[in-house]
Design a protein around this motif. Structure first.
Motif, mmCIF file in Angstrom:
data_model
loop_
_atom_site.group_PDB
_atom_site.id
_atom_site.type_symbol
_atom_site.label_atom_id
_atom_site.label_comp_id
_atom_site.label_asym_id
_atom_site.label_seq_id
_atom_site.Cartn_x
_atom_site.Cartn_y
_atom_site.Cartn_z
ATOM 1 N N ALA A 129 98.469 109.717 82.637
ATOM 2 C CA ALA A 129 98.041 108.320 82.739
ATOM 3 C C ALA A 129 98.269 107.591 81.410
ATOM 4 O O ALA A 129 97.824 108.055 80.350
ATOM 5 C CB ALA A 129 96.582 108.251 83.147
ATOM 6 N N ARG A 130 98.944 106.454 81.470
ATOM 7 C CA ARG A 130 99.274 105.682 80.274
ATOM 8 C C ARG A 130 99.018 104.195 80.501
ATOM 9 O O ARG A 130 99.235 103.666 81.598
ATOM 10 C CB ARG A 130 100.756 105.859 79.901
ATOM 11 N N PHE A 131 98.563 103.516 79.443
ATOM 12 C CA PHE A 131 98.476 102.058 79.463
ATOM 13 C C PHE A 131 99.869 101.476 79.219
ATOM 14 O O PHE A 131 100.813 102.202 78.857
ATOM 15 C CB PHE A 131 97.503 101.566 78.386
ATOM 16 N N HIS A 132 99.981 100.165 79.384
ATOM 17 C CA HIS A 132 101.283 99.522 79.233
ATOM 18 C C HIS A 132 101.846 99.651 77.823
ATOM 19 O O HIS A 132 103.060 99.542 77.617
ATOM 20 C CB HIS A 132 101.183 98.047 79.622
ATOM 21 N N ASN A 133 100.970 99.865 76.823
ATOM 22 C CA ASN A 133 101.467 100.015 75.458
ATOM 23 C C ASN A 133 101.856 101.455 75.139
ATOM 24 O O ASN A 133 102.197 101.778 73.993
ATOM 25 C CB ASN A 133 100.421 99.533 74.456
ATOM 26 N N GLY A 134 101.808 102.343 76.155
ATOM 27 C CA GLY A 134 102.197 103.727 75.966
ATOM 28 C C GLY A 134 101.075 104.652 75.551
ATOM 29 O O GLY A 134 101.260 105.883 75.533
ATOM 30 N N GLU A 135 99.911 104.102 75.210
ATOM 31 C CA GLU A 135 98.784 104.933 74.808
ATOM 32 C C GLU A 135 98.177 105.629 76.028
ATOM 33 O O GLU A 135 98.149 105.066 77.133
ATOM 34 C CB GLU A 135 97.715 104.082 74.116
ATOM 35 N N PRO A 136 97.648 106.856 75.859
ATOM 36 C CA PRO A 136 97.054 107.563 77.004
ATOM 37 C C PRO A 136 95.750 106.925 77.456
ATOM 38 O O PRO A 136 95.022 106.338 76.653
ATOM 39 C CB PRO A 136 96.822 108.976 76.446
ATOM 40 N N VAL A 137 95.480 107.033 78.745
ATOM 41 C CA VAL A 137 94.183 106.609 79.287
ATOM 42 C C VAL A 137 93.209 107.767 79.068
ATOM 43 O O VAL A 137 93.441 108.879 79.543
ATOM 44 C CB VAL A 137 94.284 106.278 80.788
ATOM 45 N N LEU A 138 92.119 107.492 78.352
ATOM 46 C CA LEU A 138 91.167 108.536 78.014
ATOM 47 C C LEU A 138 89.785 108.199 78.575
ATOM 48 O O LEU A 138 89.521 107.067 78.982
ATOM 49 C CB LEU A 138 91.086 108.711 76.487
ATOM 50 N N ALA A 139 88.940 109.199 78.569
ATOM 51 C CA ALA A 139 87.584 109.000 79.094
ATOM 52 C C ALA A 139 86.860 107.896 78.335
ATOM 53 O O ALA A 139 86.054 107.158 78.915
ATOM 54 C CB ALA A 139 86.807 110.312 79.005
ATOM 55 N N ALA A 140 87.137 107.762 77.046
ATOM 56 C CA ALA A 140 86.489 106.709 76.254
ATOM 57 C C ALA A 140 86.876 105.325 76.750
ATOM 58 O O ALA A 140 86.069 104.380 76.688
ATOM 59 C CB ALA A 140 86.861 106.872 74.777
#
Length: 621
Positions: A129-140
């Motif tokens: 899972a990734r956001f549009h900026n390439g960063e991972p989607v995390l529990a936080a």
């Protein structure tokens, strides 16, 4: 009961002495009542074309009466966000489908685990899972989304909607637990449907902007589309993200096929229809029977350039009606509300205006398993009896109220004149009488009703209704205002009566707390348009949201429907059994089979595809 799941436990054990209960449910999906159609590892949903080509562009109009937009944040009270922004940009932990009303499958979450006591749920975040900026989607990020949505800076309906979620706790980098106030089998679906956005959205240095001050900040989310070209307030284009992280997941296979989806906004419905005929956009839905019969015509339809179709569906009937504002003193007496409803002649409207295209809305769950009928049965009686002191005797002794029905035969006792006589008597019993040219109460105050509308289309309905009300001495004003102003007035409860529509559901639940619950009645922007505060209704709502089986839900919602209908809180409108839609033939191709539960615009934007992209795939569904 079918349980095609990889791992389900129906007993509770303690694990390793740490007090952690083995979950009663752990799987790729969650079903409120235990029945999951698609097994782990399924290829795709049955109603999609898994090899639908990607490409092309479509132009649409909002299915609502929206006339502009002035922000990018869809979660705050003030202002209007662009149409469809929520579904285009934001992914959720779980995602539903159009085959099952109470089941959702993992999207951002690769696994869902519900505790044996149903007091919590744990989601494992998909490692891709990734956001549009390439960063991972995390529990936080999930916890951050929950905390912002339930803050006082977000629209108040979110606090009501998530009101039974006590907390969100990060267990590991990609693991989060939601704890609940009480057991409720719907709550895993509620939190699973929460839009998730990045902690970096609205971040300035080391601090976040106030959520309600994030107006023009472009959302940082993980959905299939990004915001493209915009003429602010007029039109917006969503551009498909070619690197969308979930495009090959089974829950997204064959979906979101258009490269560009544009929404155009028109101030006037007549101009909108003419623009459609002129080729300015590709698809629209008709909600007006006369317009459908008389205006969706012409050479373009005759040549097949434009297609009009009545698409069948299995949805519960939509609720629609004129809703009273119970905060107004003149509407507090049930006899007044009942009298006003007697003045609307639906049979005449259906013959003269609607081409006999509609059936009458009877209650709040029309054409569904939850619609109350006749006298309460033993199952409903068991729910209602403890509330007897708070309910009128009619709830127990009389069949559930039906909307007044007029007949052409004067001897039937059900003509409009008969109904107006009955209304006059009810008003008199409630302390209203005709004198000095108007219907007045004991203080001499005249009864005046203002009907608000944003499109003008309801005028042909209000006009004959108003004439009948005027025969009773009631002064009526029909006022057409801009959609944004209407929404603002509804948010602050500054109205007498307003037409409102709620899409039918095969499993109503927690959203009913916001629509009918006392706690939301005075919260600006809430869905409790009526301003309803009734302890008996609150008790039945609590029963409904705590149902653990489909049979329990049916009984409890029937009891709720019965009590609401005895309250005469609305003047019921009408509903149709089909979706009336029209589209440009060259703009779409679609699977031959329709799912059972769908809304047409979502079907178009998620499942249909462009013939212009056909070269990318010669296979058919």
């Amino acid at each position: 009961m079918r349980r095609p799941l990889a791992r389900i436990w129906t007993h509770c054990l303690l694990a390793l002495g740490f007090g952690t209960a083995v979950p009663v449910w752990a799987a790729h999906a969650y079903a409120q009542f235990g029945d999951v159609r698609y097994p782990a590892g399924f290829a795709h949903f049955a109603y999609v074309n898994p090899v639908a080509p990607k490409g092309g562009e479509i132009v649409l109009v909002p299915p609502t009466r929206q006339t502009n937009f002035d922000k990018y944040n869809p979660f705050t009270l003030k202002g209007s966000a662009p149409p469809a922004l929520l579904g285009m940009l934001f992914d959720t932990l779980l995602v539903g489908n159009m085959d099952e009303p109470t089941t959702a499958y993992g999207l951002l979450a690769s696994d869902v685990q519900v505790a044996a006591d149903r007091m919590s749920v744990v989601f494992q975040i998909h490692p891709k899972a990734r956001f549009h900026n390439g960063e991972p989607v995390l529990a936080a990020d999930v916890r951050h989304s929950f905390e912002r949505l339930t803050s006082k800076e977000a629209a108040p309906q979110y606090r009501t909607y998530f009101g039974e979620v006590k907390s969100a706790t990060v267990l590991a980098e990609r693991s989060i637990r939601f704890d609940f106030v009480r057991p409720n089998s719907e709550l895993p679906l509620i939190v699973g449907a929460m839009p998730v956005f990045s902690r970096q959205w609205g971040l300035q240095g080391n601090t976040h902007k106030a959520f309600d001050q994030m107006i023009m900040d472009v959302p940082m989310a993980s959905g299939p589309y990004r915001i493209g070209p915009v003429q602010f307030g007029k039109d917006i284009t969503y551009v498909r993200d070619p690197a969308y992280w979930a495009q090959d997941l089974n829950v997204r296979k064959g979906q979101f096929n258009f490269d560009r989806i544009t929404y155009k906004i028109y101030k006037d419905t007549t101009a909108q229809l003419e623009a459609f005929k002129a080729g300015e956009f590709d698809y629209m839905q008709s909600f007006v029977a006369r317009e459908w019969a008389r205006a969706f015509t012409g050479r373009a339809f005759e040549r097949g350039t434009l297609i009009k179709a009545e698409l069948p569906h299995g949805n519960a009937g939509d609720f629609q009606g004129f809703q009273f504002n119970l905060r107004r003193e003149q509407f507090k007496d049930v006899r007044v509300r009942q009298a006003i409803a007697l003045a609307m002649d639906f049979e005449w409207l259906n013959r003269q205006l609607f081409y006999n295209a509609y059936s009458r809305v009877r209650g709040f769950f029309v054409a569904s398993d939850f619609e109350a009928k006749g006298l309460p049965g033993s199952d409903e009686w068991a729910l209602l009896s403890p509330l007897r002191a708070q309910l009128p005797a009619d709830v127990f002794d009389r069949v559930v109220p039906q909307p007044p029905q007029t007949a052409l035969d004067p001897a039937s006792g059900h003509t409009l004149r008969d109904h107006l006589r009955q209304a006059r008597d009810l008003l008199k019993d409630a302390g209203w009488s005709f004198r000095d040219g108007a219907l007045r109460n004991a203080k001499g105050q005249a009864m005046r009703i203002e009907f608000l509308d944003s499109s003008g289309s309801m005028g042909r309905v209000v006009t004959p209704f108003a004439k009948n009300l005027e025969k009773l001495g009631i002064q009526v004003q029909y006022k057409v205002i801009d959609f944004a102003l209407l929404q603002k007035r509804m948010d602050v409860f500054d109205f007498d009566m307003v037409s409102n529509r709620t899409v039918g559901s095969e499993a109503p639940g927690t959203e009913l707390l916001e629509r009918f619950g006392s706690k939301s009645a005075d919260v600006e922007g809430s869905g409790n348009i009526l301003g309803l505060k009734d302890p008996a209704v609150d008790a039945l709502l609590d029963q409904a949201v705590s149902a653990t089986t489909r049979a329990e839900l049916v009984t409890r919602l029937r009891a709720l429907d019965r009590v609401l209908r005895h309250g005469h809180y609305v003047v019921p409108h009408w509903y149709g059994a089909v979706h009336r839609v029209a589209w440009r033939a060259a703009a779409f191709e679609r699977p031959s089979d329709l799912p059972r539960f769908y809304q047409p615009e979502k079907l178009v934007t998620t499942v249909w595809w462009s013939p212009a992209a056909r070269a990318a795939s010669r296979q058919t569904p």
